[in-house]
Design an enzyme around this catalytic site. Structure first.
Site, PDB file in Angstrom:
ATOM      1  CG  HIS A 148       1.863 -22.231   4.534  1.00  0.00           C
ATOM      2  ND1 HIS A 148       2.000 -23.090   5.599  1.00  0.00           N
ATOM      3  CD2 HIS A 148       0.967 -22.826   3.707  1.00  0.00           C
ATOM      4  CE1 HIS A 148       1.236 -24.154   5.418  1.00  0.00           C
ATOM      5  NE2 HIS A 148       0.592 -24.010   4.277  1.00  0.00           N
TER       6      HIS A 148
ATOM      7  CB  SER B  62      11.653   7.966  11.236  1.00  0.00           C
ATOM      8  OG  SER B  62      12.964   8.038  11.743  1.00  0.00           O
TER       9      SER B  62
ATOM     10  CD  GLU C 123       4.546  -0.259  13.911  1.00  0.00           C
ATOM     11  OE1 GLU C 123       5.598  -0.711  14.371  1.00  0.00           O
ATOM     12  OE2 GLU C 123       4.477   0.885  13.418  1.00  0.00           O
TER      13      GLU C 123
ATOM     14  CE  LYS D 204      11.289   3.812   9.190  1.00  0.00           C
ATOM     15  NZ  LYS D 204      11.301   2.364   9.126  1.00  0.00           N
TER      16      LYS D 204
END
Ligand code: ARG
Length: 462
Positions: A154, A275, A288, A281
């Site tokens: 979980h 970024s 992704e 970043k």
């Protein structure tokens, strides 16, 4: 137009546009020429065409292969597809004799043969690529066999596990993915050539000869089935859908693990991006995109299933829609695997952060319950309850499980001794999980070594 005998005018512009597949099926040129050469030799050996004609045809086909490979070939949309582009060129090179190649053959069995040959090659390439990903994972597993990290259920800390064990979970999944592809390959490896348009042919062809020449296991047994099913495409896409789903789970973990909040792994500049506005970043774009691209693989399966659904036998032009979706899925899946392999080789686990996180969340509570069973003879359900009470106290006082004083534990269960602390460390917890398939470092080492040996052998075999 090759089929234009009974037609008085040319097709309309949009008719040609919707009908033509050359833009994408030109990829099949090699398989198409291989199939044509096998067909031509068989026509010659069975006396259906003369030796002289066969020689001309074979020579012309070789020339066309060279022209396409070197980029000199001019594809024409008016000639619809790869089959007619090649045949038309053959006629220009060797003259009307070229027309004999299509004896006892139709584009229907031709395209079915080409695509089976193509998918066979795709599967072989992907099997190798997935093996390389497995090998990268198995090597990382061996390296990190004793690195402790939290295991989750979980996405809540459950029990400590080893990083290597986590890597090997994916090695197993990918192993089954390869198995599914191998199954698909085996069922696809039948030769439709000779089924002709749908009914077979009246010429005395030798299907065994073309089957063997093209490396198929056997000729297809029913001509209607052979020209009209594309289950071999669907089965491959189904196998790739499951495999890509596996890749997304790991990709998702890489996204989570590389966040500042988790900080479980670091990726280098090679597999991250910056970024344009936030200078600090480092984004896991590669992971992704692997996660996202699975959508196209699954869409290809759904999309092409929908094309095939309800089609009456035998061939319908609908089936031409198999190629773009399948090619897109094959290309993107190969990219996903290559990127995952790169990321696995690139990533470094943050050992200290992983071990610290492993101790959070009372991850050794099960070890405490097991101790109560093993040493005090409590039924597991009672041990579970006692442990729950101890966890509640630890939580209330802001303590780790091994920080709860013995006297406090004894208030809950008087027979607990200080020996209990030996099982409360994350290290001892993972060391104790020696059951077959369990997370203990010694298990992981053994399993990783076994995989490495097997995979290196597979990769060397080429
Ligand atoms: N381009 C076609 C396809 O991919 C080849 C078969 C065409 N057959 C036909 N009867 N029109 O399906």
């Amino acid at each position: 137009m090759m089929w234009g005998g009974r037609f008085a005018t040319a097709p309309s512009e949009v008719m040609e546009q919707i009908n033509a597949s050359i833009e994408f099926d030109k990829r099949l040129f090699e398989q198409d020429i291989r199939g044509s050469k096998a067909h031509c030799r068989m026509l010659c050996d069975t006396g259906i065409i003369s030796n002289k004609d066969a020689k001309l045809i074979l020579k012309g086909l070789d020339q066309i292969m060279g022209e396409i490979q070197s980029g000199k070939f001019k594809f024409s949309r008016a000639l619809e597809d790869i089959h007619m582009n090649i045949e038309d060129r053959l006629r220009r090179i060797i003259g009307p004799v070229a027309g004999k190649l299509h004896t006892a053959r139709s584009r229907n069995d031709q395209v079915a043969t080409d695509f089976r040959l193509y998918i066979r090659d795709v599967i072989d390439g992907l099997d190798m690529a997935i093996s390389e990903l497995q090998l990268a994972l198995a090597k990382l597993a061996l390296d990190q066999a004793a690195t402790i990290m939290p295991g989750f259920t979980h996405l809540q800390t459950a029990q400590p596990v080893t990083f290597g064990h986590h890597c090997l979970a994916y090695v197993e999944m990918l192993g089954r993915d390869r198995g599914r592809l191998a199954d698909a390959r085996q069922r696809a490896n039948e030769c439709p050539l000779g089924s002709a348009a749908l009914a077979g042919t009246s010429f005395p062809i030798d299907r065994k000869a073309t089957t063997e020449a093209l490396g198929f296991d056997r000729p297809t047994a029913n001509s209607l089935d052979a020209v009209s099913d594309r289950d071999f495409v669907l089965e491959t896409l189904a196998a790739l859908s499951i495999a890509s789903l596996h890749l997304t789970r790991f990709a998702e973990e890489i996204v989570i693990w590389s966040s500042a909040q988790f900080d479980f792994i670091s990726l280098t500049d090679r597999y991250t991006t910056g970024s344009s506005i936030m200078p600090q970043k480092r984004n896991p774009d590669a992971a992704e995109l692997v996660r996202a691209k699975a959508g196209r693989i699954m869409a290809a399966f759904h999309g092409f299933s929908t094309v095939m659904k309800g089609l009456p036998l035998a061939y319908s032009k609908d089936m031409q829609e198999d190629k773009e979706m399948a090619f897109d899925a094959f290309d993107n899946f190969a990219l996903m695997v290559a990127v995952m392999t790169g990321m696995v080789q690139d990533m470094s686990p943050n050992v200290a952060a992983l071990e610290k996180a492993a101790a959070d969340g009372y991850s050794t509570a099960t070890d405490l319950a097991d101790w109560l069973v093993r040493v005090l003879g409590l039924p597991f359900r009672d041990a579970h309850h006692v442990t729950g009470e101890i966890v509640a106290i630890a939580e209330k006082r802001g303590l780790a499980l091994d920080g709860v004083p013995l006297s406090v534990m004894q208030e809950i269960e008087s027979r607990i001794t200080k020996d209990v602390f030996s099982v409360l460390s994350v290290k001892n917890s993972v060391m104790s999980r020696k059951s077959y398939g369990g997370t203990a470092p010694q298990n992981v080492r053994k399993m990783a070594q076994k995989w490495i040996k097997r995979l290196e052998k597979r990769i060397q075999a080429g």
